[in-house]
Design an enzyme around this catalytic site. Structure first.
Site, short mmCIF file in Angstrom:
data_model
loop_
_atom_site.label_atom_id
_atom_site.label_comp_id
_atom_site.label_asym_id
_atom_site.label_seq_id
_atom_site.Cartn_x
_atom_site.Cartn_y
_atom_site.Cartn_z
N ASN A 65 33.08 40.05 42.57
CA ASN A 65 33.53 38.74 42.89
C ASN A 65 33.95 38.04 41.84
OD1 ASN A 65 30.84 38.33 42.53
ND2 ASN A 65 30.92 36.51 43.75
N GLU A 67 35.57 34.63 40.56
CA GLU A 67 35.91 33.11 41.16
C GLU A 67 36.93 32.53 40.26
OE1 GLU A 67 32.14 31.55 41.96
OE2 GLU A 67 31.81 32.86 43.49
N ASN A 68 37.28 31.25 40.29
CA ASN A 68 38.19 30.65 39.55
C ASN A 68 37.80 28.94 39.66
OD1 ASN A 68 41.25 29.27 39.38
ND2 ASN A 68 41.35 31.26 38.16
N CYS A 76 37.25 38.31 46.63
CA CYS A 76 35.74 39.11 46.87
C CYS A 76 35.72 40.47 46.00
CB CYS A 76 35.56 39.34 48.33
SG CYS A 76 35.62 37.70 49.34
N GLU A 78 34.96 43.25 47.42
CA GLU A 78 35.50 44.37 48.11
C GLU A 78 36.84 44.43 48.04
OE1 GLU A 78 33.44 41.81 49.10
OE2 GLU A 78 32.35 42.37 50.90
N CYS A 115 33.48 39.66 54.34
CA CYS A 115 34.33 38.69 54.98
C CYS A 115 35.43 39.26 56.09
CB CYS A 115 34.75 37.46 54.12
SG CYS A 115 36.38 37.97 53.34
N CYS A 118 38.43 40.80 53.93
CA CYS A 118 38.23 41.94 53.42
C CYS A 118 37.96 43.20 54.36
CB CYS A 118 36.56 41.92 52.49
SG CYS A 118 36.74 40.95 50.96
#
Ligand code: THU
Length: 165
Positions: A65, A67-68, A76, A78, A115, A118
């Site tokens: 994963n 992030e930003n 994610c 996946e 999720c 994904c």
């Protein structure tokens, strides 16, 4: 009287108590997913997710994963692995994907399930390659859930063949 039918369907998956119970190639893929945790960039959630994809050619593709600071811009593990496969390994079908997670903040007691977004992407890859993907949800040091195909997680996946033509 309204004409209505109540319908049900069942899903099926396998459960393994430890990673040692899995067939050797699946054990290996879970370990690869564990390795992918180290490249996770997750300072906001402090929740690392790692994914490893096995392709028919034998190659392993990793995802973690990312992030930003503008939160929705992250992705994610996946989908990082899946889109990386699409971009760099076109035409090499996906046999299986292993997913695992780790957090310094809390203990993860059960496998993390992908999720909805994904699952939709994973299911789309399945449709395109016309073969199911084996999904391994690996909780570090705990149980592993295995599904042969995405439909067990997302029975009402969006599929609209007419959009292709
Ligand atoms: N995350 C994944 O990478 N995969 C999942 O299946 C669920 C959530 C990430 C997104 C975000 O970086 C962090 O986990 C917390 O939601």
């Amino acid at each position: 009287m309204p004409i209505m039918e109540e319908k049900t369907f069942s899903i099926s998956f396998q459960e393994f108590a430890t990673i040692d119970e899995l067939p050797e190639p699946d054990q290996e893929l879970c370990r690869e997913a564990e390795k992918a945790l180290s490249s996770s960039y997750s300072p906001y959630s402090e929740f690392r997710v790692g994914a490893a994809i096995r392709l028919q050619s034998g190659q392993i593709i990793y995802g973690s994963n990312q992030e930003n600071v503008a939160f929705p811009s992250g992705l994610c593990a996946e989908r990082v692995a899946l889109f990386s496969t699409g971009a760099q390994h076109t035409g090499d079908p996906i046999l299986s994907i292993a997913i695992t997670a780790k957090s310094e903040k809390f203990e993860i007691i059960d496998p993390v399930s992908p999720c909805g977004a994904c699952l939709q992407v994973m299911g789309d890859f399945e449709q395109r390659q016309e073969n199911p993907i084996k999904v391994l949800l690996y909780c570090l040091g705990k149980r592993i859930l295995v599904s042969h195909g995405v439909a067990n997680f997302l029975p009402f996946q969006f599929i609209e063949q007419r959009l292709k033509d």
